[in-house]
Write a protein that holds these residues in place. Structure first.
Motif, PDB file in Angstrom:
ATOM      1  N   ILE A  33      50.321  27.197  -6.213  1.00 19.75           N
ATOM      2  CA  ILE A  33      49.375  26.533  -5.318  1.00 19.75           C
ATOM      3  C   ILE A  33      48.021  26.405  -6.012  1.00 19.75           C
ATOM      4  O   ILE A  33      47.377  25.356  -5.972  1.00 19.75           O
ATOM      5  N   ALA A  34      47.577  27.489  -6.651  1.00 22.34           N
ATOM      6  CA  ALA A  34      46.300  27.458  -7.358  1.00 22.34           C
ATOM      7  C   ALA A  34      46.336  26.444  -8.488  1.00 22.34           C
ATOM      8  O   ALA A  34      45.368  25.716  -8.725  1.00 22.34           O
ATOM      9  N   ALA A  35      47.459  26.391  -9.218  1.00 25.21           N
ATOM     10  CA  ALA A  35      47.576  25.458 -10.333  1.00 25.21           C
ATOM     11  C   ALA A  35      47.508  24.013  -9.842  1.00 25.21           C
ATOM     12  O   ALA A  35      46.840  23.166 -10.445  1.00 25.21           O
ATOM     13  N   LYS A  36      48.174  23.720  -8.743  1.00 22.52           N
ATOM     14  CA  LYS A  36      48.146  22.356  -8.209  1.00 22.52           C
ATOM     15  C   LYS A  36      46.760  22.005  -7.686  1.00 22.52           C
ATOM     16  O   LYS A  36      46.291  20.875  -7.847  1.00 22.52           O
ATOM     17  N   ARG A  42      40.646  18.779 -11.191  1.00 26.54           N
ATOM     18  CA  ARG A  42      40.383  18.241 -12.529  1.00 26.54           C
ATOM     19  C   ARG A  42      40.542  16.724 -12.553  1.00 26.54           C
ATOM     20  O   ARG A  42      39.760  16.028 -13.202  1.00 26.54           O
ATOM     21  N   LYS A  43      41.549  16.224 -11.882  1.00 28.24           N
ATOM     22  CA  LYS A  43      41.770  14.781 -11.868  1.00 28.24           C
ATOM     23  C   LYS A  43      40.561  14.055 -11.301  1.00 28.24           C
ATOM     24  O   LYS A  43      40.101  13.047 -11.847  1.00 28.24           O
ATOM     25  N   ALA A  44      40.024  14.573 -10.207  1.00 30.51           N
ATOM     26  CA  ALA A  44      38.855  13.953  -9.593  1.00 30.51           C
ATOM     27  C   ALA A  44      37.626  14.070 -10.493  1.00 30.51           C
ATOM     28  O   ALA A  44      36.876  13.103 -10.672  1.00 30.51           O
ATOM     29  N   GLU A  45      37.403  15.256 -11.077  1.00 28.91           N
ATOM     30  CA  GLU A  45      36.255  15.438 -11.965  1.00 28.91           C
ATOM     31  C   GLU A  45      36.382  14.598 -13.231  1.00 28.91           C
ATOM     32  O   GLU A  45      35.394  14.048 -13.726  1.00 28.91           O
ATOM     33  N   ARG A  46      37.594  14.499 -13.749  1.00 25.37           N
ATOM     34  CA  ARG A  46      37.827  13.687 -14.946  1.00 25.37           C
ATOM     35  C   ARG A  46      37.441  12.229 -14.684  1.00 25.37           C
ATOM     36  O   ARG A  46      36.743  11.601 -15.477  1.00 25.37           O
ATOM     37  N   ALA A  47      37.880  11.711 -13.547  1.00 29.84           N
ATOM     38  CA  ALA A  47      37.560  10.327 -13.193  1.00 29.84           C
ATOM     39  C   ALA A  47      36.052  10.136 -13.046  1.00 29.84           C
ATOM     40  O   ALA A  47      35.481   9.137 -13.503  1.00 29.84           O
ATOM     41  N   ARG A  48      35.398  11.093 -12.405  1.00 26.37           N
ATOM     42  CA  ARG A  48      33.946  10.990 -12.224  1.00 26.37           C
ATOM     43  C   ARG A  48      33.210  11.001 -13.548  1.00 26.37           C
ATOM     44  O   ARG A  48      32.335  10.164 -13.806  1.00 26.37           O
ATOM     45  N   VAL A 163      36.041  15.635 -22.246  1.00 28.39           N
ATOM     46  CA  VAL A 163      35.602  14.909 -21.059  1.00 28.39           C
ATOM     47  C   VAL A 163      34.660  15.820 -20.278  1.00 28.39           C
ATOM     48  O   VAL A 163      33.555  15.448 -19.931  1.00 28.39           O
ATOM     49  N   GLY A 164      35.114  17.049 -20.039  1.00 20.94           N
ATOM     50  CA  GLY A 164      34.278  18.064 -19.406  1.00 20.94           C
ATOM     51  C   GLY A 164      34.449  19.388 -20.119  1.00 20.94           C
ATOM     52  O   GLY A 164      35.373  19.557 -20.928  1.00 20.94           O
ATOM     53  N   TRP A 165      33.577  20.336 -19.827  1.00 19.11           N
ATOM     54  CA  TRP A 165      33.631  21.638 -20.498  1.00 19.11           C
ATOM     55  C   TRP A 165      32.814  22.643 -19.698  1.00 19.11           C
ATOM     56  O   TRP A 165      32.028  22.267 -18.831  1.00 19.11           O
ATOM     57  N   ASP A 166      33.032  23.928 -19.998  1.00 22.17           N
ATOM     58  CA  ASP A 166      32.243  24.948 -19.310  1.00 22.17           C
ATOM     59  C   ASP A 166      31.698  25.951 -20.324  1.00 22.17           C
ATOM     60  O   ASP A 166      32.031  25.906 -21.515  1.00 22.17           O
ATOM     61  N   SER A 167      30.847  26.854 -19.839  1.00 20.35           N
ATOM     62  CA  SER A 167      30.151  27.762 -20.739  1.00 20.35           C
ATOM     63  C   SER A 167      31.064  28.812 -21.343  1.00 20.35           C
ATOM     64  O   SER A 167      30.682  29.510 -22.281  1.00 20.35           O
ATOM     65  N   ARG A 171      37.847  23.463 -22.328  1.00 18.65           N
ATOM     66  CA  ARG A 171      37.659  22.020 -22.329  1.00 18.65           C
ATOM     67  C   ARG A 171      38.539  21.350 -21.283  1.00 18.65           C
ATOM     68  O   ARG A 171      39.622  21.837 -20.960  1.00 18.65           O
ATOM     69  N   MET A 172      38.054  20.227 -20.796  1.00 17.31           N
ATOM     70  CA  MET A 172      38.867  19.343 -19.977  1.00 17.31           C
ATOM     71  C   MET A 172      38.988  18.028 -20.724  1.00 17.31           C
ATOM     72  O   MET A 172      37.982  17.369 -21.021  1.00 17.31           O
ATOM     73  N   GLY A 173      40.215  17.674 -21.079  1.00 19.80           N
ATOM     74  CA  GLY A 173      40.458  16.418 -21.772  1.00 19.80           C
ATOM     75  C   GLY A 173      41.052  15.398 -20.824  1.00 19.80           C
ATOM     76  O   GLY A 173      40.676  15.314 -19.654  1.00 19.80           O
ATOM     77  N   TYR A 174      42.036  14.643 -21.325  1.00 21.38           N
ATOM     78  CA  TYR A 174      42.637  13.590 -20.508  1.00 21.38           C
ATOM     79  C   TYR A 174      43.868  14.064 -19.745  1.00 21.38           C
ATOM     80  O   TYR A 174      44.493  13.285 -19.033  1.00 21.38           O
ATOM     81  N   GLY A 175      44.247  15.324 -19.901  1.00 18.00           N
ATOM     82  CA  GLY A 175      45.330  15.864 -19.110  1.00 18.00           C
ATOM     83  C   GLY A 175      46.664  15.961 -19.813  1.00 18.00           C
ATOM     84  O   GLY A 175      47.636  16.458 -19.235  1.00 18.00           O
ATOM     85  N   GLY A 176      46.742  15.515 -21.077  1.00 17.62           N
ATOM     86  CA  GLY A 176      48.010  15.573 -21.790  1.00 17.62           C
ATOM     87  C   GLY A 176      48.317  16.917 -22.421  1.00 17.62           C
ATOM     88  O   GLY A 176      49.464  17.193 -22.777  1.00 17.62           O
ATOM     89  N   GLY A 177      47.300  17.751 -22.594  1.00 15.58           N
ATOM     90  CA  GLY A 177      47.498  19.084 -23.160  1.00 15.58           C
ATOM     91  C   GLY A 177      47.758  19.117 -24.652  1.00 15.58           C
ATOM     92  O   GLY A 177      48.167  20.156 -25.188  1.00 15.58           O
ATOM     93  N   PHE A 178      47.496  18.018 -25.354  1.00 17.81           N
ATOM     94  CA  PHE A 178      47.835  17.960 -26.778  1.00 17.81           C
ATOM     95  C   PHE A 178      47.022  18.948 -27.611  1.00 17.81           C
ATOM     96  O   PHE A 178      47.570  19.637 -28.486  1.00 17.81           O
TER      97      PHE A 178
END
Length: 224
Positions: A33-36, A42-48, A163-167, A171-178
């Motif tokens: 549940i937490a992962a979903k 992340r999907k919403a933040e990535r788009a923003r 795309v995004g990152w934290d301290s 990292r947050m990329g495009y979601g592919g996990g490469f």
């Protein structure tokens, strides 16, 4: 008379954790549940963040590119003492990403070995092919240009677009996990530097078990 003892079988839903504190999630948690919930966030933040980045004008992008290139110069000089015998993997910019092609060309001309990442298949680590300013290129996956060669190299330094990152340097990329998959697979692990904009800083990306923290993040305003 009521029983004031807590119910040992009760626990707050994992998806409510971010209502308590943005850094609540255990990065090693396996709760589905937490992962979903994290994936939806992340999907919403990535788009923003992508929309904001793509809305920047050309002058602002070029200024950010120059600032990041200067910080990278300092990183290579101080952390690697000017060594030019290492393989450095950059990236070809897409979707208004930081453009370091001129910077990579300059280091190639100084004698550094530069490489670019190549996607070979879904859910597989990246491979890296040697690149120089005069390299022949071909369209790769998603039509991203890649060196037209079968040769591959193993980098000691990897620049990863953000795309995004934290301290905590997640990292947050495009979601592919490469990149996460690649950093986890390479031995020895390369020194991983995230490249992005200060505007992409988040309080947390809600890291999950598969996320790999970077060694350094360089933006147009900071290096952490």
């Amino acid at each position: 008379m009521t029983d004031d003892k807590p119910n040992p079988d009760y626990a707050s839903p994992a998806c409510m954790a971010r209502e308590i504190a943005p850094d609540y999630f255990d990065p090693f948690a396996r709760d589905e549940i937490a992962a979903k919930d994290a994936a939806r966030w992340r999907k919403a933040e990535r788009a923003r963040l992508l929309a904001e980045r793509e809305g920047e004008d050309a002058a602002a992008r070029q200024a950010a590119d120059r600032a990041i290139a200067e910080r990278l110069d300092d990183v290579l000089a101080t952390r690697f003492h000017g060594r030019d015998d290492l393989v450095l993997a950059g990236f070809w910019p897409i979707r208004a990403e930081v453009d370091l092609r001129d910077w990579m060309a300059r280091y190639s001309e100084k004698g550094w070995r530069i490489a670019l990442p190549v996607v070979t298949a879904k859910d597989q680590p990246l491979i890296f092919r040697p690149w120089s300013p005069d390299a022949s290129m071909r369209p790769g996956r998603w039509n991203i240009p890649e060196p037209d060669t079968r040769a591959s190299v193993v980098p000691q330094i990897v620049l990863t677009p953000l795309v995004g990152w934290d301290s905590a340097r997640y990292r947050m990329g495009y979601g592919g996990g490469f990149y996460d998959r690649t950093l986890a697979a390479l031995r020895p692990r390369p020194y991983a530097i995230g490249i992005g904009l200060e505007a992409g800083r988040l309080r947390t990306i809600y890291p999950q078990a598969h996320d790999v923290a970077l060694d350094l993040i360089v933006t147009d305003e900071s290096s952490i």
